[in-house]
Design an enzyme around this catalytic site. Structure first.
Site, PDB file in Angstrom:
ATOM      1  N   ASN A 285       0.880  -1.176   0.000  1.00 28.18           N
ATOM      2  CA  ASN A 285       0.000   0.000   0.000  1.00 28.18           C
ATOM      3  C   ASN A 285       0.914   1.222   0.000  1.00 28.18           C
ATOM      4  OD1 ASN A 285      -1.767   2.074   0.512  1.00 28.18           O
ATOM      5  ND2 ASN A 285      -2.259   1.437   2.612  1.00 28.18           N
ATOM      6  N   TRP A 286       1.079   1.804  -1.173  1.00 27.75           N
ATOM      7  CA  TRP A 286       2.036   2.915  -1.290  1.00 27.75           C
ATOM      8  C   TRP A 286       1.493   4.224  -0.735  1.00 27.75           C
ATOM      9  CZ3 TRP A 286       4.913   2.465  -6.684  1.00 27.75           C
ATOM     10  CH2 TRP A 286       5.812   1.394  -6.621  1.00 27.75           C
ATOM     11  N   LYS A 287       0.209   4.264  -0.412  1.00 29.80           N
ATOM     12  CA  LYS A 287      -0.420   5.496   0.092  1.00 29.80           C
ATOM     13  C   LYS A 287      -0.113   6.645  -0.877  1.00 29.80           C
ATOM     14  CE  LYS A 287      -0.172   3.493   4.626  1.00 29.80           C
ATOM     15  NZ  LYS A 287      -0.193   3.642   6.076  1.00 29.80           N
TER      16      LYS A 287
ATOM     17  N   HIS B 159      -9.518   1.201   4.684  1.00 26.14           N
ATOM     18  CA  HIS B 159      -8.256   1.429   5.406  1.00 26.14           C
ATOM     19  C   HIS B 159      -8.514   2.408   6.547  1.00 26.14           C
ATOM     20  CE1 HIS B 159      -4.215   2.808   6.316  1.00 26.14           C
ATOM     21  NE2 HIS B 159      -3.787   1.682   5.758  1.00 26.14           N
TER      22      HIS B 159
ATOM     23  N   GLU C 128      -6.987   4.891   7.547  1.00 27.21           N
ATOM     24  CA  GLU C 128      -6.833   6.313   7.189  1.00 27.21           C
ATOM     25  C   GLU C 128      -8.090   6.822   6.484  1.00 27.21           C
ATOM     26  OE1 GLU C 128      -3.024   5.893   5.207  1.00 27.21           O
ATOM     27  OE2 GLU C 128      -2.186   5.314   7.146  1.00 27.21           O
TER      28      GLU C 128
ATOM     29  N   GLU D 130      -5.505  -4.711  10.505  1.00 25.77           N
ATOM     30  CA  GLU D 130      -4.460  -3.709  10.728  1.00 25.77           C
ATOM     31  C   GLU D 130      -4.766  -2.934  12.004  1.00 25.77           C
ATOM     32  OE1 GLU D 130      -2.420  -2.524   6.762  1.00 25.77           O
ATOM     33  OE2 GLU D 130      -4.227  -1.330   6.987  1.00 25.77           O
TER      34      GLU D 130
ATOM     35  N   GLY E 153       2.360   2.498  10.594  1.00 24.82           N
ATOM     36  CA  GLY E 153       3.314   3.588  10.413  1.00 24.82           C
ATOM     37  C   GLY E 153       4.029   4.001  11.688  1.00 24.82           C
TER      38      GLY E 153
ATOM     39  N   SER F 234       3.313  -1.938  10.293  1.00 28.41           N
ATOM     40  CA  SER F 234       4.762  -2.025  10.488  1.00 28.41           C
ATOM     41  C   SER F 234       5.343  -3.401  10.144  1.00 28.41           C
ATOM     42  CB  SER F 234       5.143  -1.604  11.917  1.00 28.41           C
ATOM     43  OG  SER F 234       4.732  -0.270  12.158  1.00 28.41           O
TER      44      SER F 234
ATOM     45  N   GLY G 233       2.772  -1.000   4.245  1.00 31.09           N
ATOM     46  CA  GLY G 233       2.914   0.398   3.839  1.00 31.09           C
ATOM     47  C   GLY G 233       4.381   0.737   3.604  1.00 31.09           C
ATOM     48  N   GLY G 234       4.999   1.342   4.608  1.00 28.06           N
ATOM     49  CA  GLY G 234       6.364   1.869   4.504  1.00 28.06           C
ATOM     50  C   GLY G 234       7.358   0.930   3.836  1.00 28.06           C
TER      51      GLY G 234
HETATM   52  P1  PGA Z   1       2.805   0.424   7.553  1.00 27.46           P
HETATM   53  O1  PGA Z   1       1.335   0.662   6.908  1.00 27.46           O
HETATM   54  O2  PGA Z   1       3.314  -0.874   7.005  1.00 27.46           O
HETATM   55  O3  PGA Z   1       3.622   1.606   7.092  1.00 27.46           O
HETATM   56  O4  PGA Z   1       2.621   0.387   9.022  1.00 27.46           O
HETATM   57  C1  PGA Z   1       0.448  -0.402   6.705  1.00 27.46           C
HETATM   58  C2  PGA Z   1      -0.844   0.109   6.107  1.00 27.46           C
HETATM   59  O5  PGA Z   1      -1.281   1.217   6.453  1.00 27.46           O
HETATM   60  O6  PGA Z   1      -1.474  -0.570   5.267  1.00 27.46           O
END
Ligand code: PGA
Length: 250
Positions: A11-13, A95, A97, A167, A173, A212, A233-234
């Site tokens: 998930n590159w956001k 998600h 967010e 999640e 993050g 994470s 994500g990251g």
């Molecule tokens: P993260 O994000 O791996 O940077 O914690 C995961 C996500 O939001 O899908």
């Protein structure tokens, strides 16, 4: 041997410029990725470019969100039909967010799940509790509530029709991964819930962990019975980390 397919979904956001996307895929092409279910969701504006790059490898490309409407006067929205048209395979929905920053309700997410499926996309339905909900002992109530609401009146044909991603919001993050046991126990409860809701297919659906995930913790997470991969994500932004995660999933 687990019954479920294993996925690594990046998930590159709202990250990566076009030249970074090109560099990422150039590294992937050199890496000789093993066969597997390795997917990436870049920003909408980059989906088309990512699809062109993905011709050379077996990475599937998808979106991070879509509309609950097929078409019409919805300025700024993206129809799942348009995503399917250009070759996207999946869409991340619900998600945390989207829930927190854009006030998406369970009802809206459920409508998006249904329309995405009707449009031929695979929804990746995200669920998870906040730190205060966990501390108040409400983790399962919140998580299973989101699973049931997100899947309300959703028909699931087979194990490839939808993916669930757990999640915990406090792990996204933050560098604070849930311990494999913490995550594993929530995944088992989600599994029971899926089997209740879908006796035919619930056992075979994939449940990914997100929050994470990185090359140093993926092995332990994947050892848990009901953790069938990662929504990342990251660590998915860096080709070397993404490749390491894919190799671990293999
Ligand atoms: P993260 O994000 O791996 O940077 O914690 C995961 C996500 O939001 O899908």
């Amino acid at each position: 041997m687990s019954n479920q397919k294993t996925y690594i979904i990046g998930n590159w956001k709202m990250n990566h410029k076009l030249h970074e996307l090109n560099e990422f895929f150039a590294e992937i092409d050199k890496a000789d990725l093993p066969a597997g279910n390795f997917w990436i969701a870049p920003q909408i504006a980059h989906i088309h470019c990512a699809l062109e790059k993905s011709n050379q490898n077996n990475i599937k490309i998808g979106a991070q969100n879509c509309s609950n409407e097929e078409a019409g006067a919805f300025t700024g929205e993206t129809s799942p039909i348009a995503l399917k048209d250009i070759g996207a395979s999946f869409v991340i929905l619900g998600h945390s967010e989207r829930r927190a920053i854009f006030s998406e309700s369970d009802e809206l997410i459920n409508a998006k799940v249904k329309l995405a499926m009707e449009s031929g996309l695979i929804p990746v339905l995200c669920v998870g509790e906040t730190l205060s909900e966990r501390e108040a002992g409400k983790t399962l109530e919140v998580v299973l509530g989101q699973v049931k609401a997100g899947l309300n009146a959703v028909k699931i044909k087979d194990e490839d029709s939808i993916i669930i991603a757990y999640e915990p919001v406090w792990a996204i993050g933050t560098g604070k991964t849930a311990t494999p046991e913490q995550a594993g126990s929530v995944h088992s409860e989600i599994r029971k819930c899926l089997v209740d809701l879908y006796p035919q297919v619930g056992e075979k659906l994939s449940i990914l962990y997100g929050g994470s995930v990185k090359p140093s913790n993926i092995d332990d997470l994947l050892k848990q019975e009901n953790i069938n991969g990662g929504l990342v994500g990251g660590a998915s932004l860096k080709a070397s980390d993404y490749i390491a995660l894919c190799k671990a999933a293999k």
